[in-house]
Design a protein around this motif. Structure first.
Motif, short mmCIF file in Angstrom:
data_model
loop_
_atom_site.label_atom_id
_atom_site.label_comp_id
_atom_site.label_asym_id
_atom_site.label_seq_id
_atom_site.Cartn_x
_atom_site.Cartn_y
_atom_site.Cartn_z
N CYS A 128 67.91 -44.17 -24.18
CA CYS A 128 67.59 -45.60 -24.21
C CYS A 128 68.69 -46.28 -25.02
CB CYS A 128 66.23 -45.84 -24.84
SG CYS A 128 65.95 -47.59 -25.23
N CYS A 131 66.99 -48.27 -28.38
CA CYS A 131 66.46 -47.58 -29.57
C CYS A 131 67.04 -46.17 -29.73
CB CYS A 131 64.93 -47.52 -29.53
SG CYS A 131 64.28 -46.36 -28.31
N CYS A 179 61.49 -48.38 -21.51
CA CYS A 179 61.41 -47.35 -22.55
C CYS A 179 60.01 -47.32 -23.16
CB CYS A 179 62.46 -47.62 -23.61
SG CYS A 179 62.36 -46.51 -25.03
N CYS A 182 60.41 -48.37 -27.24
CA CYS A 182 60.71 -49.73 -27.68
C CYS A 182 60.34 -50.77 -26.63
CB CYS A 182 62.19 -49.86 -28.06
SG CYS A 182 63.31 -49.77 -26.65
N GLY A 185 64.41 -51.07 -23.53
CA GLY A 185 65.76 -50.49 -23.41
C GLY A 185 66.28 -50.39 -22.00
#
Ligand SMILES: [Zn+2]
Length: 292
Positions: A128, A131, A179, A182, A185
């Motif tokens: 990602c 993050c 993602c 997070c 992403g």
């Protein structure tokens, strides 16, 4: 390949016992993974996706992952070829200081090589870009296949990075994942795309190994990309003897003391056989006397 090129290579390999080996896409053509460039060093297919395009274009990412869903299967099913096995044999014989590969297919490790730097990363991990979370690519592909069932099971010609040419040209309805950590992403294979730079730590580790090596061997790379070419340039500055096995021209042809334009697998196999055969006239063992 002529007998004399195999024996010249065998002589080179016998003289240098701490080799720095740099490999590229020409290594893996025997494994069914095509290479990027033709005999003149020009692109065989449309040039690969650049880092900038991937990061800045939503439609380019949809196209990449749609094509990859088809193309990566071939990459993950590839098996090491003769050239991979020959280099693993040389390493087991204590002759390889460091192997640096520009390939992302993991085939050197699968052939048994341990002293490997994956200059451009490994294609089976996805990161990602927001993050930094990583996951295995097969899990990402399985999730993409679940949400894009109409995109699976297509036939296509495949490139060295797992990219594929699909008949489709409308990728707008291909769904991407977000993602789980997070929620925000961009998922990207954890490899260095064209236009991006190799992490400094990897480059430094490779340069340090080159300093400690007594010669450099290039296998299956045109060295057209600076990320590999810089090692040939540094080896020349350090006065290290250099040999190359590659079909077609390379950017460093003027620097090699030995250049073999032939299949990497055949050439390395023949050189290893020559090294294992004692010179003519040398008596290895006495044949038992025949009984009468
Ligand atoms: Zn994330």
């Amino acid at each position: 390949m002529s007998d004399s090129s195999a024996s010249s290579l065998a002589t080179f390999l016998s003289r240098h016992s701490r080799l720095f080996v740099l490999t590229g896409a020409g290594m893996s053509t025997d494994s069914g993974i095509p290479d990027y460039r033709d005999q003149q060093g020009a692109w065989k297919r449309s040039p690969p996706m650049t880092h900038q395009t991937f990061m800045h274009s939503d439609i380019a990412r949809r196209r990449y992952w749609a094509r990859s869903l088809v193309g990566f299967q071939a990459l993950s099913e590839a098996r090491p070829g003769r050239a991979h096995r020959a280099l693993a044999t040389l390493e087991r014989g204590g002759r390889i200081e460091q192997l640096v590969t520009q390939n992302v297919d993991g085939l050197h490790q699968r052939a048994g090589s341990r002293r490997v730097i994956d200059l451009h990363g490994q294609a089976d991990v996805v990161r990602c870009m927001h993050c930094g979370a990583t996951q295995m690519r097969h899990a990402v592909h399985a999730a993409l296949a679940r949400i894009n069932p109409h995109w699976t099971g297509q036939e296509a010609s495949v490139g060295p990075d797992g990219d594929a040419d699909l008949a489709h040209d409308d990728f707008g309805d291909f769904s991407l994942l977000s993602c789980a950590r997070c929620g925000d992403g961009i998922f990207k294979p954890d490899v260095v795309f064209f236009g991006d730079s190799v992490p400094r730590s990897r480059v430094d580790a490779a340069f340090a190994a080159l300093e400690g090596a007594d010669a450099m061997l290039v296998v299956g790379s045109s060295l057209m990309v600076y990320s590999g070419y810089r090692f040939a340039r540094r080896a020349a500055e350090l006065g290290k003897p250099m040999a190359c096995i590659n079909m077609g021209r390379t950017r460093a042809d003027a620097l090699f003391s030995l250049k073999v334009e032939a299949s990497a697998g055949e050439t390395l196999d023949a050189a290893l056989r020559t090294m294992a055969t004692p010179p003519a006239g040398e008596v290895v063992s006495q044949a038992p006397a025949a009984r009468t």
